[in-house]
Each structure stands twice: as structure tokens, then as C-alpha cells.
Design a protein around this motif. Structure first.
Motif, PDB file in Angstrom:
ATOM      1  N   ASP A  72      -4.359 -33.548  40.288  1.00  0.00           N
ATOM      2  CA  ASP A  72      -4.704 -34.646  41.521  1.00  0.00           C
ATOM      3  C   ASP A  72      -4.598 -33.719  42.682  1.00  0.00           C
ATOM      4  O   ASP A  72      -3.768 -32.596  43.078  1.00  0.00           O
ATOM      5  N   PHE A  73      -5.711 -34.271  43.335  1.00  0.00           N
ATOM      6  CA  PHE A  73      -5.440 -34.258  45.058  1.00  0.00           C
ATOM      7  C   PHE A  73      -5.780 -34.800  46.269  1.00  0.00           C
ATOM      8  O   PHE A  73      -6.124 -36.241  46.088  1.00  0.00           O
ATOM      9  N   ASP A  74      -4.976 -34.787  46.792  1.00  0.00           N
ATOM     10  CA  ASP A  74      -4.964 -35.572  48.705  1.00  0.00           C
ATOM     11  C   ASP A  74      -4.908 -34.644  49.720  1.00  0.00           C
ATOM     12  O   ASP A  74      -4.876 -33.791  49.841  1.00  0.00           O
ATOM     13  N   GLY A  75      -5.978 -35.532  50.678  1.00  0.00           N
ATOM     14  CA  GLY A  75      -5.781 -34.800  52.184  1.00  0.00           C
ATOM     15  C   GLY A  75      -6.761 -36.111  52.662  1.00  0.00           C
ATOM     16  O   GLY A  75      -7.131 -37.221  52.828  1.00  0.00           O
ATOM     17  N   ALA A  76      -8.694 -35.112  53.569  1.00  0.00           N
ATOM     18  CA  ALA A  76      -9.073 -36.395  54.121  1.00  0.00           C
ATOM     19  C   ALA A  76      -9.892 -37.014  52.652  1.00  0.00           C
ATOM     20  O   ALA A  76     -10.518 -38.526  53.269  1.00  0.00           O
ATOM     21  N   PHE A  77      -9.720 -36.829  51.597  1.00  0.00           N
ATOM     22  CA  PHE A  77     -10.119 -37.766  50.796  1.00  0.00           C
ATOM     23  C   PHE A  77      -9.260 -37.254  49.565  1.00  0.00           C
ATOM     24  O   PHE A  77      -8.401 -36.321  49.195  1.00  0.00           O
ATOM     25  N   ALA A  78      -8.620 -37.926  48.747  1.00  0.00           N
ATOM     26  CA  ALA A  78      -8.075 -37.836  47.119  1.00  0.00           C
ATOM     27  C   ALA A  78      -8.398 -38.584  46.406  1.00  0.00           C
ATOM     28  O   ALA A  78      -9.392 -39.750  45.844  1.00  0.00           O
ATOM     29  N   GLY A  79      -7.777 -38.254  44.746  1.00  0.00           N
ATOM     30  CA  GLY A  79      -8.034 -38.796  43.818  1.00  0.00           C
ATOM     31  C   GLY A  79      -8.213 -37.714  42.758  1.00  0.00           C
ATOM     32  O   GLY A  79      -6.774 -37.122  42.758  1.00  0.00           O
ATOM     33  N   ARG A  80      -8.679 -37.864  41.454  1.00  0.00           N
ATOM     34  CA  ARG A  80      -8.363 -36.747  40.703  1.00  0.00           C
ATOM     35  C   ARG A  80      -9.668 -35.948  40.229  1.00  0.00           C
ATOM     36  O   ARG A  80     -10.555 -36.548  39.790  1.00  0.00           O
ATOM     37  N   ALA A  81      -9.259 -35.184  39.878  1.00  0.00           N
ATOM     38  CA  ALA A  81     -10.811 -33.900  39.336  1.00  0.00           C
ATOM     39  C   ALA A  81      -9.837 -33.998  37.799  1.00  0.00           C
ATOM     40  O   ALA A  81      -8.800 -33.310  37.692  1.00  0.00           O
TER      41      ALA A  81
END
Length: 212
Positions: A72-81
Motif C-alpha cells: 500500500d502507498f499513500d501521499g499526494a495519491f494513494a492506493g495499492r501497488a
């Protein structure tokens, strides 16, 4: 290249493909340093699709069980890689990164650890490079492993039902093994729109630098 209200122009798609290719090239360099042999990694195509379309697309290409490293990633855009391989290609990858002619039992014993480490290098390297070039920080979770077919991998849950998938085919070669796979980024509509704005800003900076 349209899904819902998301549409990338030709220029946006070219810029994003360039970002991804720079990201995976740097990830390949990191992987090369880890295992000590040449690693070739490229992303020849990028598509935005719905989750159901992503499941159908990968189902048309792969009829075996899939192995997925996800973060999972988050910041200016977020989601799952997601880094996705057919089961047999994942075994080839384990043998390639260990550099040993392992038995099937040894491959199974080492698979999750080797795939998690490889996935972490590729996904983290790719997304970190993209975030840096888009001039926005991203936070990444630790990698986890999942197995299943396309519908299971892309099955929506709760608020994620209307999320979209950036679906990237990757060519992967290490120790003369050709290992096809896929990178997918699951994002909701606001994150996808934010990413489009960041790509536009990246294009503007590139044009400004060229004119300077």
C-alpha cells in the motif's frame, strides 16, 4: 484509454510511461546490485481499466494461478501497488535471484522471502522514483504475498468498488530467463485525478526546461 471520467491524453500517457520506465530502470539497477548480474526491466504499455476489466485482461493472458507481491502507498495519491507473476514465472524468478539450480521443494521454501524482497525493490524503487520526479513524497507499507486468479486479485471491497487500475505489462529478464509479469496500481478516482494533475505539472516543467 478512458474509464469513467478518467482519460489520459496522448501526452499524459507518454509522460506517465516515461516516468514508469525510469522508475523500473532504477529498480532494475537496485536489483542488479543485490544479485550481481544484469537485470533488464521495461514497461512497454500502460492502460487505465476498471477492476473487473483488469481481472478479465489478466485472465485472457494467464490461465495459471498468479503470485502477487503487494504494498500500500499513500501521499499526494494513494492506493495499492501489485507486482504480479504467473506461478511458473515466479518460480523462475526465485531461481534467477538466488542464482541457484534449486529443486521444486527448495523453491517453495524460499519463494515468499525471495519474492517479497524482489517485489519490495521493484515496487518501492519504481514508486519512489515516480514520486521524486513528481515532486511529492509517498509512504509505502511492507510487502505481502497473495495468490489467486484475476478475479480474486482485483476483487473490490467496500469503498474500493469504484476504484481504477493502472495496468502495466512488464518485460523482465535476469540470468537469461525471460520472466513476464505485470505491475498494477489500484487507485480511487480522486487519487487518479491527483495523479493526472501531477503528470501535467511534470510535463510543464519538462517543457519549461526544454525552452530554457
Amino acid at each position: 484509454m478512458t474509464t469513467g471520467s478518467v482519460e489520459l491524453t496522448e501526452l499524459q500517457r507518454d509522460a506517465f510511461t516515461e516516468l514508469v520506465n525510469i522508475g523500473v530502470s532504477r529498480a532494475a539497477a537496485s536489483l542488479r546490485r543485490m544479485i550481481g548480474v544484469q537485470v533488464l526491466l521495461s514497461v512497454p504499455s500502460v492502460d487505465i481499466v476498471s477492476r473487473s476489466a483488469a481481472a478479465r485482461l489478466i485472465g485472457e493472458r494467464e490461465d495459471a494461478e498468479l503470485v502477487v507481491v503487494h504494498q500500500d502507498f499513500d501521499g499526494a495519491f494513494a492506493g495499492r501497488a501489485l507486482l504480479i507473476f504467473p506461478q511458473e514465472k515466479s518460480r523462475d524468478l526465485v531461481r534467477a535471484v538466488t542464482g541457484e539450480d534449486l529443486s521444486p521443494e527448495e523453491v517453495e521454501d524460499l519463494a515468499d522471502e525471495a519474492l517479497s524482497e524482489t517485489g519490495n525493490i521493484i515496487l518501492n524503487g519504481c514508486l519512489a522514483t515516480m514520486a521524486n520526479m513528481l515532486q511529492r513524497p509517498l509512504r509505502m507499507s511492507l510487502p505481502a504475498i497473495m495468490r489467486g486468479d484475476g478475479p480474486r486479485i482485483f476483487q473490490p471491497s467496500g469503498d474500493a468498488a469504484d476504484s481504477l487500475v493502472l495496468f502495466l505489462y512488464i518485460d523482465f529478464s535476469v540470468r537469461e530467463r525471460d520472466i513476464r509479469g505485470y505491475i498494477a496500481m489500484l487507485m480511487d478516482l480522486p487519487s487518479m485525478e491527483n495523479l493526472k494533475l501531477l503528470i501535467d505539472a511534470f510535463i510543464d516543467r519538462a517543457i519549461g526546461d526544454a525552452d530554457a
